[in-house]
Write a protein that holds these residues in place. Structure first.
Motif, PDB file in Angstrom:
ATOM      1  N   ARG A 196       0.940  -1.360   0.029  1.00 19.67           N
ATOM      2  CA  ARG A 196      -0.139   0.055   0.027  1.00 19.67           C
ATOM      3  C   ARG A 196       0.815   1.245  -0.116  1.00 19.67           C
ATOM      4  O   ARG A 196       1.711   1.298   0.868  1.00 19.67           O
ATOM      5  CB  ARG A 196      -0.991   0.171   1.176  1.00 19.67           C
TER       6      ARG A 196
ATOM      7  N   GLY B 245     -10.565   0.843  -0.454  1.00 17.34           N
ATOM      8  CA  GLY B 245     -10.919  -0.305   0.420  1.00 17.34           C
ATOM      9  C   GLY B 245     -10.516  -1.711  -0.337  1.00 17.34           C
ATOM     10  O   GLY B 245      -9.828  -2.429   0.082  1.00 17.34           O
TER      11      GLY B 245
ATOM     12  N   HIS C 164      -7.001  -1.881  -1.425  1.00 21.73           N
ATOM     13  CA  HIS C 164      -6.288  -1.956  -0.264  1.00 21.73           C
ATOM     14  C   HIS C 164      -5.775  -3.428   0.162  1.00 21.73           C
ATOM     15  O   HIS C 164      -4.743  -4.220   0.310  1.00 21.73           O
ATOM     16  CB  HIS C 164      -6.830  -1.408   0.857  1.00 21.73           C
TER      17      HIS C 164
ATOM     18  N   HIS D 164     -12.000  -4.245  12.374  1.00 18.18           N
ATOM     19  CA  HIS D 164     -12.080  -3.275  11.303  1.00 18.18           C
ATOM     20  C   HIS D 164     -12.894  -1.980  12.036  1.00 18.18           C
ATOM     21  O   HIS D 164     -12.914  -0.917  11.984  1.00 18.18           O
ATOM     22  CB  HIS D 164     -12.208  -3.757  10.032  1.00 18.18           C
TER      23      HIS D 164
ATOM     24  N   GLY E 237      -6.354  -2.483  10.546  1.00 23.43           N
ATOM     25  CA  GLY E 237      -7.393  -1.485  10.367  1.00 23.43           C
ATOM     26  C   GLY E 237      -6.615  -0.133  10.509  1.00 23.43           C
ATOM     27  O   GLY E 237      -6.602   0.766  10.128  1.00 23.43           O
TER      28      GLY E 237
ATOM     29  N   PHE F   9      -4.540   1.482   8.022  1.00 25.81           N
ATOM     30  CA  PHE F   9      -4.895   2.640   7.082  1.00 25.81           C
ATOM     31  C   PHE F   9      -5.382   4.089   7.979  1.00 25.81           C
ATOM     32  O   PHE F   9      -4.968   5.150   7.765  1.00 25.81           O
ATOM     33  CB  PHE F   9      -6.110   2.267   6.510  1.00 25.81           C
TER      34      PHE F   9
ATOM     35  N   PHE G 131     -13.812   3.143   3.029  1.00 23.19           N
ATOM     36  CA  PHE G 131     -12.983   2.466   2.828  1.00 23.19           C
ATOM     37  C   PHE G 131     -13.036   1.015   3.771  1.00 23.19           C
ATOM     38  O   PHE G 131     -12.629  -0.091   3.193  1.00 23.19           O
ATOM     39  CB  PHE G 131     -11.827   3.350   3.682  1.00 23.19           C
ATOM     40  N   ASN G 132     -13.698   1.052   4.799  1.00 22.75           N
ATOM     41  CA  ASN G 132     -13.810  -0.076   5.529  1.00 22.75           C
ATOM     42  C   ASN G 132     -14.784  -1.144   4.938  1.00 22.75           C
ATOM     43  O   ASN G 132     -14.657  -2.390   4.984  1.00 22.75           O
ATOM     44  CB  ASN G 132     -14.180   0.267   7.227  1.00 22.75           C
TER      45      ASN G 132
ATOM     46  N   GLY H 295     -15.199  -1.299   1.495  1.00 23.15           N
ATOM     47  CA  GLY H 295     -14.527  -1.937   0.502  1.00 23.15           C
ATOM     48  C   GLY H 295     -13.549  -2.914   0.968  1.00 23.15           C
ATOM     49  O   GLY H 295     -13.487  -3.747   0.241  1.00 23.15           O
ATOM     50  N   VAL H 296     -13.071  -2.764   2.082  1.00 20.21           N
ATOM     51  CA  VAL H 296     -12.109  -3.693   2.828  1.00 20.21           C
ATOM     52  C   VAL H 296     -12.864  -5.158   3.232  1.00 20.21           C
ATOM     53  O   VAL H 296     -12.455  -6.303   2.870  1.00 20.21           O
ATOM     54  CB  VAL H 296     -11.237  -3.233   4.226  1.00 20.21           C
ATOM     55  N   GLU H 297     -13.920  -4.964   3.744  1.00 22.88           N
ATOM     56  CA  GLU H 297     -14.741  -6.111   4.003  1.00 22.88           C
ATOM     57  C   GLU H 297     -15.207  -6.993   2.670  1.00 22.88           C
ATOM     58  O   GLU H 297     -15.211  -8.162   2.524  1.00 22.88           O
ATOM     59  CB  GLU H 297     -16.011  -5.721   4.605  1.00 22.88           C
TER      60      GLU H 297
END
Length: 405
Positions: free
Chosen positions: A29, A177, A180, A215, A323, A326, A347-348, A350-352
């Motif tokens: 990243r 996210g 990432h 997160h 988490g 970021f 963003f979170n 998108g991460v999930e």
């Protein structure tokens, strides 16, 4: 039986050897931050970058000094108005920043207040996936934001509508996210470790739930400002989580948790001892706590009949660490609380979505291979993949703890 064990470890050693030949990669990243204050024809830019990112500018991998950083940034940053470049007024100057970051100010005088365009081309030639989180403020107090990438290095203020620059918004942060996860080798590696340790679908639900809760808790702590993590510590801890999930897989597979707990805890305590001698970057208390946590966790996980619920708690802690990787970057900037919440939520999310996609894909591939009978015995797969994760995590952790990479 003996031959089977020999085959497992030969495969593990092969995986280790191959990884040593491959180019070493730190946290993939790559991010920087910019704050632009536009007051008529005057533009004030504050550019921030982490020390870890700035090391890309020097051949020896050490953080550049201030003149080196300014010399690199000066031709990469700027503004224009109605097609004419804005003149740089005065010399760029460094300003105070939080630990682990570098911050430089630039002042520009534009020929007109109309048709102002902002440009940032820093680090994109070094890392094609680099992103710059840009916040733009006007003298009237308006606030807009955008994400600059290698394909989009310019912000056209004439396209700002209703407080949002064209292309910026909640979906942009969701996409960040996703990227990432998909471009982060460390996060992908950790997810692989979670899949390996989960013998049943029920176990997988537990560990993914814990990671998600971590997160979410990070999000709340970051928005309220209760915790402000150090970026240089977080990157090292992310690497440690990868090594630990690999060690746990091996400990459970070989059924020798005591041995692995002794070696893992002992190594971390040895690093804590070196820190007392002034060697290393991580604080003594952090290394001491990590050593005690790792040793106790491996011992408990190795003797609990059903460790699924235990892993929910542990992966929650790991989720906090990942988490904050970021959140540490974002908290370096002065962002209005409402905008920070929108950015972190997007963003979170998108991460999930990204991690569920990765896990679902891995499980689907395994199920497909089983159906066509192309899978290797689970013990061999776990031995090879877990050994790979341990080597990868240990290399990154030591590199980031002693500033080797």
């Amino acid at each position: 039986m003996t031959m089977r064990i020999i085959v497992r470890w030969l495969l593990a050693l092969c995986a280790t050897f191959i990884w040593q030949l491959a180019p070493a990669s730190a946290h993939t990243r790559s991010e920087s931050h910019s704050t632009w204050l536009v007051d008529g024809s005057s533009v004030h830019l504050t550019f921030s970058v982490s020390d870890l990112e700035a090391r890309r500018l020097t051949p020896d991998g050490r953080p550049p000094n201030t003149p080196q950083l300014i010399a690199y940034l000066k031709p990469k940053l700027g503004a224009s108005a109605q097609g004419k470049a804005c003149a740089l007024t005065g010399k760029p100057r460094p300003v105070a920043a939080v630990t682990g970051y570098r911050r430089v100010e630039f002042f520009y005088d534009c020929p007109s207040a109309e048709g102002v365009m902002l440009h940032d081309g820093a680090f994109f030639e070094l890392v094609p996936t680099h992103v710059n989180l840009a916040q733009i403020q006007t003298a009237k107090g308006d606030f807009v934001e955008d994400v600059l990438t290698a394909d989009s290095q310019t912000i056209d203020l004439s396209k700002a509508q209703g407080g949002e620059i064209e292309g910026a918004g909640f979906l942009t942060f969701v996409k960040m996210g996703l990227m990432h996860i998909f471009t982060g080798v460390d996060h992908m590696s950790f997810l692989l470790g979670l899949v390996l340790i989960s013998r049943r679908f029920k176990d997988l639900i537990f560990v993914i739930t814990g990671f998600t809760l971590g997160h979410s808790l990070t999000l709340a702590l970051a928005v309220t400002g209760i915790i402000r993590p150090h970026a240089e510590f977080i990157d090292a801890l992310v690497a440690l989580t990868i090594a630990l999930i690999g060690v746990e897989n091996l400990a459970v597979q070989i059924q020798r948790p005591g041995l692995f707990a002794l070696w893992t805890g002992g190594a971390l305590l040895a690093m804590a001892g070196l820190r007392l001698l002034g060697i290393g970057l991580l604080p003594f208390t952090l290394l001491l706590g990590a050593g005690l946590f790792a040793a106790n966790y491996l011992m408990v996980a190795g003797h609990v009949r059903d460790a699924g619920r235990l892993r929910l708690v542990v992966t929650l802690i790991f989720g906090l660490i990942h988490g904050f990787g970021f959140a540490a970057d974002l908290l370096n900037e002065s962002i209005p609380p409402a905008k920070l919440a929108e950015l972190l939520v997007g963003f979170n999310l998108g991460v999930e979505i990204g991690q569920l996609t990765v896990v679902t894909t891995l499980v689907g591939v395994v199920a497909l291979l089983r159906r066509v009978r192309l899978t290797l015995p689970r013990p061999i797969v776990v031995d090879v993949c877990a050994s790979f994760l341990v080597l990868e995590g240990v290399y990154w952790f030591v590199s980031r703890s002693f500033s080797f990479a």
